[in-house]
Enzyme design. Sequence first.
Site, PDB file in Angstrom:
ATOM      1  N   LYS A  53      41.673  26.630  41.888  1.00 28.11           N
ATOM      2  CA  LYS A  53      40.797  27.410  42.771  1.00 28.11           C
ATOM      3  C   LYS A  53      39.584  26.552  43.063  1.00 28.11           C
ATOM      4  CE  LYS A  53      37.142  30.797  42.177  1.00 28.11           C
ATOM      5  NZ  LYS A  53      36.502  31.772  41.289  1.00 28.11           N
ATOM      6  N   TRP A  81      42.111  36.683  44.394  1.00 30.01           N
ATOM      7  CA  TRP A  81      41.427  37.984  44.418  1.00 30.01           C
ATOM      8  C   TRP A  81      39.942  37.866  44.066  1.00 30.01           C
ATOM      9  CZ3 TRP A  81      46.033  37.312  41.514  1.00 30.01           C
ATOM     10  CH2 TRP A  81      47.200  37.719  42.173  1.00 30.01           C
ATOM     11  N   HIS A  82      39.328  36.754  44.432  1.00 33.61           N
ATOM     12  CA  HIS A  82      37.909  36.537  44.146  1.00 33.61           C
ATOM     13  C   HIS A  82      37.072  36.581  45.419  1.00 33.61           C
ATOM     14  CE1 HIS A  82      38.904  34.257  40.134  1.00 33.61           C
ATOM     15  NE2 HIS A  82      39.227  35.539  40.109  1.00 33.61           N
ATOM     16  N   TYR A  83      37.469  37.382  46.377  1.00 33.90           N
ATOM     17  CA  TYR A  83      36.731  37.443  47.644  1.00 33.90           C
ATOM     18  C   TYR A  83      35.362  38.099  47.436  1.00 33.90           C
ATOM     19  CZ  TYR A  83      39.271  41.938  47.590  1.00 33.90           C
ATOM     20  OH  TYR A  83      39.813  43.141  47.217  1.00 33.90           O
ATOM     21  N   HIS A  84      34.413  37.768  48.324  1.00 31.58           N
ATOM     22  CA  HIS A  84      33.027  38.179  48.153  1.00 31.58           C
ATOM     23  C   HIS A  84      32.298  38.034  49.481  1.00 31.58           C
ATOM     24  CE1 HIS A  84      33.516  33.860  47.374  1.00 31.58           C
ATOM     25  NE2 HIS A  84      32.360  33.730  47.978  1.00 31.58           N
TER      26      HIS A  84
END
Length: 604
Positions: A439, A541-544
């Site tokens: 990532k 799934w680390h969207y921000h």
Amino acid sequence: MAAPCHRGSPVAVLAVAATLLVSLCLRPGAAQQGEDKGGEEEAQRQQRYNFRFVRHARDAPLVSHFNYIVVGGGTAGCPLAATLSEHSRVLLLERGGYPYGNRNVSSEYHFADALADTSPRSPAQRFVSEDGVVNARARVLGGGSCLNAGFYTRASGEYVRAAGWDARLVNASYRWVEKELVFRPDVPKWQCALREGLLQAGVTPDNGYTFDHVPGTKIGGTIFDSTGRRHTAADFLRTANPRRLTVFLHATVSQILFRHREGSAKPVAYGVVFTDPMGVQHRVYLRGGGKSEVILAAGTLGSPQLLMLSGVGPRGQLEKHGIRTVMDHPMVGQGVADNPMNSVFVPSPVPVTLSLVQIVGVTRFGSFIEGVSGSQFGIPLHARGVRRRSHSFGMFSPMTGQLGTLPPSERTPEAMRRAADAMRALDRRAFRGGFILEKILGPLSTGHIELRSTDPRANPAVTFNYFKDPKDVERCVRGIETIERVVRSRAFSRFTYANATAMDAAFDRAKLANFLNLLPRHPRDTRPLQQYCRDTVMTIWHYHGGCHVGPVVDQDYRVIGVEGLRVVDSSTFKYSPGTNPQATVMMLGRYMGLKIQTEALTGK
């Protein structure tokens, strides 16, 4: 000297555990035993966490009044509401259900099944970005902490300073989270090999077991205990004042209410409207006098979406959907980002124990390397008498929406079905092994959120613009090159085939390559790594983003241009903190709860 891979224990008793003699890499016996007794333990856990202040939205009064209304009972919302309830009457509204009693949430062994569940009652609501990458958002009390791989690591000191946070209060808030929720993981042999392989590949120094985000290779914390049982942000509600906190589940907030107060040119938030599953509308108003606020903690998609549905957002977009403009806020929904993730499956000649993320390599060039091991591809989860089967085909599989062998534009539902069918037909030996993923830091590439409709239950349109910035591409390339060095390392040799010929002799590698990206790569795959990164991108799934500090909210997370309204969640982040964000999102809920509480008590 490398620190050994120790057995997991609660953070509170690490000092005692450190004095015990432990093996370098433990067998999963405790976890297997925990799975066998899972039903009984889960029933006891559900009874223990049967919070009397948690109720179904259909039982809510049509009109009620509170000091604070927190919208979103997720990773930030639960610690925030629990903290505020120490001195004020607080209402927490969650659109999803209870996490306890659902083994897809609570059990490590069924972790991916929640992501594979696309039913209306699923704790994960699937969405597909405009880029074509399948993703998911939480719909359950506890939020993303009920769906993620459990890894716990703090943000860096540099990140804390850039955010303008009080470092002492940040550390105190992290420690509060860790006392309630965090464990040291059991580290099986595959993860130990990954750790040593990272060190041999040059991701140094060896930082041992730590929550700190520093360059090198480390063992991080986990929210799974030694029996494989997940602990979530909903557990923070144990610390709440039960006389001052009310939680309504299955409560979908459709609108923030605004009015103009005499003497103020700004619109003032004074309540919300939510709907229960029967379609009945309920109104909640802020109590007059003193400090009263609406606080959005609905996440990267939910908070910008609700602002726009309530008339706070880009005027053109609001008018397109017939929404009256309360405040023309062009930057609401802008700057949304998702850290691109690229994974490879490394087939193993020997069986591999199930493990989620435990080890991370923090490189100096902006890429983070992690791994998950043990196949869940429809075969028994453990060999010794456990007959339960996972139906998800694993964390990075077509059933969870992850199909990295096709470019995003080609990942249609039919392609997903074909890949899943092909996986079922393959020899089980092909699925022994684990995924190693990278990532990237940041990222620098950003996108935006737009409304599709005025339905608050529907997903908005999300564009992440993966790899739009060439620096993101180069970070990915260097990350993949690092993974290749790890797989070729002496430390990892036990868990990989000696060469492609040995792999081909064990199973049909060409068929496996139809739905999994393998290392070593297939000879026909001659793409340069830059194109490989773009074609194989998936989400971690680390969207921000979408409500950034500065353009949308101020340093105290108040929405600029209105009064009585804040946003406290991952939508305020410009960059993802640390290697995995959940620790910092939880910390932020506690941190802001304490700050808001202090403001109310001191009148500042």
